[in-house]
Scaffold this motif. Structure first.
Motif, PDB file in Angstrom:
ATOM      1  N   LEU A 108      28.855  53.288  39.313  1.00  0.00           N
ATOM      2  CA  LEU A 108      29.518  52.058  39.747  1.00  0.00           C
ATOM      3  C   LEU A 108      30.018  51.313  38.513  1.00  0.00           C
ATOM      4  CD1 LEU A 108      27.004  50.778  42.460  1.00  0.00           C
ATOM      5  CD2 LEU A 108      29.047  52.194  42.775  1.00  0.00           C
ATOM      6  N   VAL A 109      31.282  50.914  38.540  1.00  0.00           N
ATOM      7  CA  VAL A 109      31.890  50.158  37.450  1.00  0.00           C
ATOM      8  C   VAL A 109      32.273  48.799  38.026  1.00  0.00           C
ATOM      9  CG1 VAL A 109      33.758  50.069  35.767  1.00  0.00           C
ATOM     10  CG2 VAL A 109      32.802  52.295  36.449  1.00  0.00           C
ATOM     11  N   GLU A 110      31.571  47.759  37.606  1.00  0.00           N
ATOM     12  CA  GLU A 110      31.805  46.424  38.156  1.00  0.00           C
ATOM     13  C   GLU A 110      32.767  45.630  37.281  1.00  0.00           C
ATOM     14  OE1 GLU A 110      27.988  45.086  40.549  1.00  0.00           O
ATOM     15  OE2 GLU A 110      27.511  45.436  38.427  1.00  0.00           O
ATOM     16  N   VAL A 111      33.702  44.969  37.941  1.00  0.00           N
ATOM     17  CA  VAL A 111      34.712  44.175  37.237  1.00  0.00           C
ATOM     18  C   VAL A 111      34.851  42.804  37.913  1.00  0.00           C
ATOM     19  CG1 VAL A 111      35.988  46.241  36.510  1.00  0.00           C
ATOM     20  CG2 VAL A 111      36.644  45.058  38.611  1.00  0.00           C
ATOM     21  N   PRO A 112      35.358  41.810  37.173  1.00  0.00           N
ATOM     22  CA  PRO A 112      35.625  40.501  37.792  1.00  0.00           C
ATOM     23  C   PRO A 112      36.764  40.614  38.813  1.00  0.00           C
ATOM     24  CG  PRO A 112      35.675  40.358  35.381  1.00  0.00           C
ATOM     25  CD  PRO A 112      35.613  41.795  35.727  1.00  0.00           C
ATOM     26  N   LYS A 113      36.755  39.735  39.805  1.00  0.00           N
ATOM     27  CA  LYS A 113      37.754  39.777  40.874  1.00  0.00           C
ATOM     28  C   LYS A 113      39.188  39.663  40.377  1.00  0.00           C
ATOM     29  CE  LYS A 113      35.188  38.280  44.886  1.00  0.00           C
ATOM     30  NZ  LYS A 113      35.143  37.349  46.014  1.00  0.00           N
ATOM     31  N   GLU A 114      39.402  38.917  39.297  1.00  0.00           N
ATOM     32  CA  GLU A 114      40.779  38.720  38.817  1.00  0.00           C
ATOM     33  C   GLU A 114      41.374  39.978  38.185  1.00  0.00           C
ATOM     34  OE1 GLU A 114      38.059  37.226  35.479  1.00  0.00           O
ATOM     35  OE2 GLU A 114      38.117  37.028  37.656  1.00  0.00           O
ATOM     36  N   ASN A 115      40.603  41.053  38.096  1.00  0.00           N
ATOM     37  CA  ASN A 115      41.090  42.297  37.496  1.00  0.00           C
ATOM     38  C   ASN A 115      41.820  43.191  38.485  1.00  0.00           C
ATOM     39  OD1 ASN A 115      39.786  41.311  35.268  1.00  0.00           O
ATOM     40  ND2 ASN A 115      38.671  43.170  34.818  1.00  0.00           N
ATOM     41  N   TRP A 116      42.165  42.684  39.659  1.00  0.00           N
ATOM     42  CA  TRP A 116      42.835  43.489  40.679  1.00  0.00           C
ATOM     43  C   TRP A 116      44.216  42.930  41.003  1.00  0.00           C
ATOM     44  CZ3 TRP A 116      40.353  47.814  41.995  1.00  0.00           C
ATOM     45  CH2 TRP A 116      38.962  47.859  41.868  1.00  0.00           C
ATOM     46  N   SER A 117      45.135  43.834  41.238  1.00  0.00           N
ATOM     47  CA  SER A 117      46.418  43.498  41.852  1.00  0.00           C
ATOM     48  C   SER A 117      46.644  44.504  42.968  1.00  0.00           C
ATOM     49  CB  SER A 117      47.572  43.583  40.843  1.00  0.00           C
ATOM     50  OG  SER A 117      48.807  43.385  41.512  1.00  0.00           O
ATOM     51  N   PHE A 118      46.859  44.016  44.174  1.00  0.00           N
ATOM     52  CA  PHE A 118      47.073  44.876  45.330  1.00  0.00           C
ATOM     53  C   PHE A 118      48.552  45.139  45.589  1.00  0.00           C
ATOM     54  CE2 PHE A 118      43.101  42.557  46.024  1.00  0.00           C
ATOM     55  CZ  PHE A 118      42.238  43.631  46.052  1.00  0.00           C
ATOM     56  N   GLY A 119      49.392  44.681  44.701  1.00  0.00           N
ATOM     57  CA  GLY A 119      50.833  44.872  44.824  1.00  0.00           C
ATOM     58  C   GLY A 119      51.584  43.587  44.561  1.00  0.00           C
ATOM     59  N   ASN A 120      52.889  43.715  44.461  1.00  0.00           N
ATOM     60  CA  ASN A 120      53.793  42.583  44.253  1.00  0.00           C
ATOM     61  C   ASN A 120      53.601  41.902  42.910  1.00  0.00           C
ATOM     62  OD1 ASN A 120      54.980  42.903  46.814  1.00  0.00           O
ATOM     63  ND2 ASN A 120      53.374  41.674  47.756  1.00  0.00           N
ATOM     64  N   GLY A 121      52.888  42.523  41.985  1.00  0.00           N
ATOM     65  CA  GLY A 121      52.667  41.927  40.680  1.00  0.00           C
ATOM     66  C   GLY A 121      51.830  40.664  40.729  1.00  0.00           C
ATOM     67  N   GLU A 122      50.978  40.552  41.768  1.00  0.00           N
ATOM     68  CA  GLU A 122      50.159  39.359  41.948  1.00  0.00           C
ATOM     69  C   GLU A 122      48.678  39.684  41.735  1.00  0.00           C
ATOM     70  OE1 GLU A 122      50.890  37.903  45.880  1.00  0.00           O
ATOM     71  OE2 GLU A 122      53.061  37.856  45.569  1.00  0.00           O
ATOM     72  N   ALA A 123      47.927  38.697  41.303  1.00  0.00           N
ATOM     73  CA  ALA A 123      46.472  38.812  41.212  1.00  0.00           C
ATOM     74  C   ALA A 123      45.910  38.078  42.423  1.00  0.00           C
ATOM     75  CB  ALA A 123      45.964  38.204  39.920  1.00  0.00           C
ATOM     76  N   GLN A 124      45.791  38.786  43.534  1.00  0.00           N
ATOM     77  CA  GLN A 124      45.440  38.158  44.814  1.00  0.00           C
ATOM     78  C   GLN A 124      44.084  37.449  44.812  1.00  0.00           C
ATOM     79  OE1 GLN A 124      46.977  41.107  44.506  1.00  0.00           O
ATOM     80  NE2 GLN A 124      48.692  41.113  45.898  1.00  0.00           N
ATOM     81  N   TYR A 125      43.143  37.884  43.999  1.00  0.00           N
ATOM     82  CA  TYR A 125      41.826  37.254  43.968  1.00  0.00           C
ATOM     83  C   TYR A 125      41.694  36.205  42.863  1.00  0.00           C
ATOM     84  CZ  TYR A 125      39.841  40.810  47.108  1.00  0.00           C
ATOM     85  OH  TYR A 125      39.549  41.620  48.170  1.00  0.00           O
ATOM     86  N   ALA A 126      42.727  36.042  42.045  1.00  0.00           N
ATOM     87  CA  ALA A 126      42.632  35.104  40.921  1.00  0.00           C
ATOM     88  C   ALA A 126      42.866  33.685  41.387  1.00  0.00           C
ATOM     89  CB  ALA A 126      43.614  35.469  39.818  1.00  0.00           C
TER      90      ALA A 126
END
Length: 126
Positions: A108-126
């Motif tokens: 398991l590799v844990e990362v902060p929520k802001e390290n994701w983009s689900f598309g559209n060049g956005e950080a949906q969890y940031a």
């Protein structure tokens, strides 16, 4: 938002691969409270010589059927949830594809929520 990478030795059927992916997904739902439909997986086959591993590390004997499961996910699960997840995967793969419990390596590799983009060049969890 887990990103699941499953690496296994070449020659397993597509049905086998699909069942492995499904077991991991169901374990994520059950043990780590991942939202339904949050399924992103990469399943890759390799010749055995491209998957070197220690056959007896930590006193666990592994065979050529050993698979590697690496999951990148949001930080925040406790140790008990992780243990429940490991067991759910081991039991599920044993039941679904007759994989020995010793033949699965999970990371398991844990990362902060802001390290994701689900598309559209956005950080949906940031």
């Amino acid at each position: 938002m887990p990103l699941v990478r499953i690496d296994l030795v070449s020659g397993k059927s597509k049905d086998y691969q699909q069942k492995v992916g499904e077991v991991v997904y169901q374990a994520l739902l059950y043990a780590l409270n991942v939202p339904e439909h949050d399924r992103f997986q990469v399943i890759t086959e390799h010749p055995l010589e491209q998957m070197p591993f220690d056959r007896d590390y930590q006193g666990v004997h592994r065979t050529d059927d050993c698979i590697f499961i690496q999951i990148t996910l949001n930080a925040g699960r406790d140790v008990e949830q992780k243990k429940r997840f490991y067991k759910a995967v081991a039991d599920g793969l044993h039941d679904a594809v007759n994989l020995r419990r010793e033949d699965m390596f999970i990371s398991l590799v844990e990362v902060p929520k802001e390290n994701w983009s689900f598309g559209n060049g956005e950080a949906q969890y940031a």
